[in-house]
Design a protein around this motif. Structure first.
Motif, PDB file in Angstrom:
ATOM      1  N   ILE A  14       4.376  14.112   4.361  1.00  0.00           N
ATOM      2  CA  ILE A  14       4.548  12.663   4.282  1.00  0.00           C
ATOM      3  C   ILE A  14       3.581  11.989   5.252  1.00  0.00           C
ATOM      4  O   ILE A  14       3.553  12.306   6.437  1.00  0.00           O
ATOM      5  CB  ILE A  14       6.005  12.271   4.598  1.00  0.00           C
ATOM      6  CG1 ILE A  14       6.959  12.999   3.631  1.00  0.00           C
ATOM      7  CG2 ILE A  14       6.192  10.760   4.484  1.00  0.00           C
ATOM      8  CD1 ILE A  14       8.431  12.811   3.944  1.00  0.00           C
ATOM      9  N   GLN A  15       2.794  11.048   4.741  1.00  0.00           N
ATOM     10  CA  GLN A  15       1.730  10.440   5.538  1.00  0.00           C
ATOM     11  C   GLN A  15       2.265   9.516   6.628  1.00  0.00           C
ATOM     12  O   GLN A  15       1.856   9.584   7.778  1.00  0.00           O
ATOM     13  CB  GLN A  15       0.771   9.660   4.630  1.00  0.00           C
ATOM     14  CG  GLN A  15      -0.389   9.007   5.383  1.00  0.00           C
ATOM     15  CD  GLN A  15      -1.311   8.223   4.468  1.00  0.00           C
ATOM     16  OE1 GLN A  15      -1.091   8.180   3.247  1.00  0.00           O
ATOM     17  NE2 GLN A  15      -2.332   7.608   5.025  1.00  0.00           N
ATOM     18  N   HIS A  16       3.183   8.631   6.251  1.00  0.00           N
ATOM     19  CA  HIS A  16       3.721   7.656   7.203  1.00  0.00           C
ATOM     20  C   HIS A  16       5.135   8.085   7.607  1.00  0.00           C
ATOM     21  O   HIS A  16       6.036   8.142   6.756  1.00  0.00           O
ATOM     22  CB  HIS A  16       3.757   6.260   6.581  1.00  0.00           C
ATOM     23  CG  HIS A  16       2.421   5.756   6.135  1.00  0.00           C
ATOM     24  ND1 HIS A  16       1.420   5.422   7.008  1.00  0.00           N
ATOM     25  CD2 HIS A  16       1.935   5.539   4.890  1.00  0.00           C
ATOM     26  CE1 HIS A  16       0.363   5.003   6.338  1.00  0.00           C
ATOM     27  NE2 HIS A  16       0.643   5.072   5.048  1.00  0.00           N
ATOM     28  N   LYS A  49       0.819  -1.217   0.000  1.00  0.00           N
ATOM     29  CA  LYS A  49       0.000   0.000   0.000  1.00  0.00           C
ATOM     30  C   LYS A  49       0.854   1.270   0.000  1.00  0.00           C
ATOM     31  O   LYS A  49       0.319   2.378   0.026  1.00  0.00           O
ATOM     32  CB  LYS A  49      -0.927  -0.007   1.219  1.00  0.00           C
ATOM     33  CG  LYS A  49      -1.967  -1.135   1.157  1.00  0.00           C
ATOM     34  CD  LYS A  49      -2.980  -1.035   2.282  1.00  0.00           C
ATOM     35  CE  LYS A  49      -4.031  -2.141   2.150  1.00  0.00           C
ATOM     36  NZ  LYS A  49      -5.049  -2.078   3.237  1.00  0.00           N
ATOM     37  N   ILE A  50       2.164   1.096  -0.033  1.00  0.00           N
ATOM     38  CA  ILE A  50       3.067   2.242  -0.163  1.00  0.00           C
ATOM     39  C   ILE A  50       3.414   2.385  -1.641  1.00  0.00           C
ATOM     40  O   ILE A  50       4.211   1.621  -2.183  1.00  0.00           O
ATOM     41  CB  ILE A  50       4.345   2.048   0.685  1.00  0.00           C
ATOM     42  CG1 ILE A  50       3.991   1.841   2.152  1.00  0.00           C
ATOM     43  CG2 ILE A  50       5.286   3.238   0.512  1.00  0.00           C
ATOM     44  CD1 ILE A  50       3.289   3.002   2.815  1.00  0.00           C
ATOM     45  N   THR A  51       2.781   3.329  -2.289  1.00  0.00           N
ATOM     46  CA  THR A  51       2.907   3.439  -3.743  1.00  0.00           C
ATOM     47  C   THR A  51       3.919   4.485  -4.194  1.00  0.00           C
ATOM     48  O   THR A  51       4.428   4.418  -5.307  1.00  0.00           O
ATOM     49  CB  THR A  51       1.540   3.775  -4.362  1.00  0.00           C
ATOM     50  OG1 THR A  51       1.035   4.973  -3.766  1.00  0.00           O
ATOM     51  CG2 THR A  51       0.539   2.636  -4.111  1.00  0.00           C
ATOM     52  N   GLY A  52       4.203   5.446  -3.330  1.00  0.00           N
ATOM     53  CA  GLY A  52       5.143   6.500  -3.703  1.00  0.00           C
ATOM     54  C   GLY A  52       6.560   6.185  -3.253  1.00  0.00           C
ATOM     55  O   GLY A  52       6.823   5.153  -2.641  1.00  0.00           O
ATOM     56  N   HIS A  77       6.677  13.822  -3.397  1.00  0.00           N
ATOM     57  CA  HIS A  77       5.442  13.113  -3.004  1.00  0.00           C
ATOM     58  C   HIS A  77       5.757  11.779  -2.312  1.00  0.00           C
ATOM     59  O   HIS A  77       5.273  10.719  -2.701  1.00  0.00           O
ATOM     60  CB  HIS A  77       4.538  12.877  -4.222  1.00  0.00           C
ATOM     61  CG  HIS A  77       4.182  14.141  -4.954  1.00  0.00           C
ATOM     62  ND1 HIS A  77       3.307  15.075  -4.432  1.00  0.00           N
ATOM     63  CD2 HIS A  77       4.611  14.631  -6.149  1.00  0.00           C
ATOM     64  CE1 HIS A  77       3.199  16.090  -5.287  1.00  0.00           C
ATOM     65  NE2 HIS A  77       3.987  15.853  -6.334  1.00  0.00           N
ATOM     66  N   GLN A 113      10.551   0.101  -5.398  1.00  0.00           N
ATOM     67  CA  GLN A 113      10.400   1.492  -5.015  1.00  0.00           C
ATOM     68  C   GLN A 113      11.768   2.181  -5.028  1.00  0.00           C
ATOM     69  O   GLN A 113      12.806   1.539  -4.810  1.00  0.00           O
ATOM     70  CB  GLN A 113       9.833   1.612  -3.600  1.00  0.00           C
ATOM     71  CG  GLN A 113       8.550   0.847  -3.356  1.00  0.00           C
ATOM     72  CD  GLN A 113       7.341   1.538  -3.943  1.00  0.00           C
ATOM     73  OE1 GLN A 113       6.889   1.143  -5.009  1.00  0.00           O
ATOM     74  NE2 GLN A 113       6.850   2.551  -3.284  1.00  0.00           N
ATOM     75  N   SER A 143       5.658   8.703   0.180  1.00  0.00           N
ATOM     76  CA  SER A 143       4.613   7.982   0.901  1.00  0.00           C
ATOM     77  C   SER A 143       5.050   7.581   2.302  1.00  0.00           C
ATOM     78  O   SER A 143       4.213   7.368   3.183  1.00  0.00           O
ATOM     79  CB  SER A 143       4.214   6.713   0.127  1.00  0.00           C
ATOM     80  OG  SER A 143       3.629   7.026  -1.106  1.00  0.00           O
TER      81      SER A 143
END
Length: 335
Positions: free
Chosen positions: A112-114, A8-11, A90, A41, A92
């Motif tokens: 950054i979300q995470h 689920k980490i796409t960036g 961007h 990645q 993730s």
């Protein structure tokens, strides 16, 4: 703590590296685990400019480096400029291999979300995944935990740090004589510096007991200390090459890699030697971290530890005798 699913980490992924050479070398096993988790990645490493050469010596395939050019004089301006720069990627996911509040603020402002890090220095509220620091863990273990624990502990072990040197271009290093590297540090190393008179005795004992060519290492600020050492030796038949201030970080790694033996204080050259599998004797005085947390995990290595009872920190390392250092070095050469 919610487990991160790599699918689920796409960036792209950001890793904020420590500031010092030895610490960065100790992050390499964690970066290897991260690369295995995210083989497709791009992993960007935020690193101080002087460390970029070191990171080119790894075999971690999907990493790229972003130079961290922040300056203390324009700290707020530098932070805002870097925040804007990081936003354009961007990211993730971010892993903080530095324990400061500033790095957590940087990643939060970069959107950054995470954000993974240890719950220290008042930054827990800025982290999406915070771990409690176990101060007994080795530094390598600490970095690996940030990867492993937050992803559900998929790994049971980690590898030792490894750097990939290139053959040095200097013809001086291509002779068949045994080559011994020496790094005693300068006054800039404070209590880790091995005293000049004792260093002189190490050199004399080495030349008496081992047929070798000696190479003295150090940065530009340590040149005068090493020049004083050579002057104190006053050897007419000297086979000593002073390389202090004459190597880049990259060529220093390459040169240490061709040594038959390295003798070093607890500092960056010690970690370099172990990462290129050069036999190494480390002089362990009063360090910047407890020795058990930084000791290289390498079989080709002997720690010459102090037995001092001194309350004066710079005197602690002086209890390590030149005889014990040379004895340990000969053991490594004979093996």
């Amino acid at each position: 703590m919610k487990i991160i699913n790599p699918n689920k980490i796409t960036g792209p992924i950001l890793v904020v590296l420590p500031k010092f050479i030895g610490d960065v070398i100790n992050t390499l096993p964690a970066l290897t685990l991260l690369s295995e988790l995210y083989p497709n990645q791009t992993i960007f490493l935020l690193a101080r400019p002087h460390l970029c050469e070191l990171l080119k010596k790894t075999d971690i395939k999907n990493i790229k480096v972003i130079e961290d050019n922040r300056t203390s004089k324009l700290e707020l301006h530098s932070l805002l400029h870097l925040t804007k720069q990081l936003r354009d990627y961007h990211f993730s996911l971010a892993l903080l291999f530095r324990g400061s509040l500033r790095e957590a603020i940087l990643c939060k402002f970069a959107g950054i979300q995470h954000i993974i890090g240890y719950a220290q220095n008042l930054r827990s509220g800025l982290l999406s995944h915070s771990l409690k620091l176990n101060p007994c863990h080795h530094y390598i273990h600490r970095y690996c935990r940030l990867v492993n624990d937050t992803h559900g502990k998929p790994f049971d072990t980690y590898s030792v740090p490894k750097l990939l040197p290139q053959p040095p271009s200097s013809s001086v290093l291509n002779n068949s004589t045994l080559k011994v590297g020496l790094y005693f540090g300068g006054q800039n190393k404070g209590s880790r510096h091995y005293p000049k008179e004792l260093a002189r005795q190490v050199v004399i004992l080495l030349k008496e007991q081992v047929q070798c060519h000696l190479y003295i290492f150090g940065d530009l600020s340590e040149s005068s200390d090493n020049a004083d050492l050579q002057q104190a030796l006053n050897l007419s038949d000297t086979q000593i090459t002073d390389l202090s201030g004459k190597t880049t970080l990259s060529t220093l790694i390459d040169t240490i890699a061709v040594m038959d033996l390295m003798i070093s204080i607890d500092s960056g050259p010690m970690h370099m030697a172990c990462a290129v599998n050069t036999p190494c004797v480390a002089l362990v005085g009063f360090g910047t971290s407890p020795w058990s947390l930084v000791e290289p995990k390498n079989d080709n290595f002997i720690a010459a530890k102090n037995s001092s009872k001194s309350l004066i920190e710079p005197d602690i390392i002086a209890s390590i005798t030149p005889h014990s250092i040379v004895k340990a070095g000969r053991m490594l050469l004979n093996s």
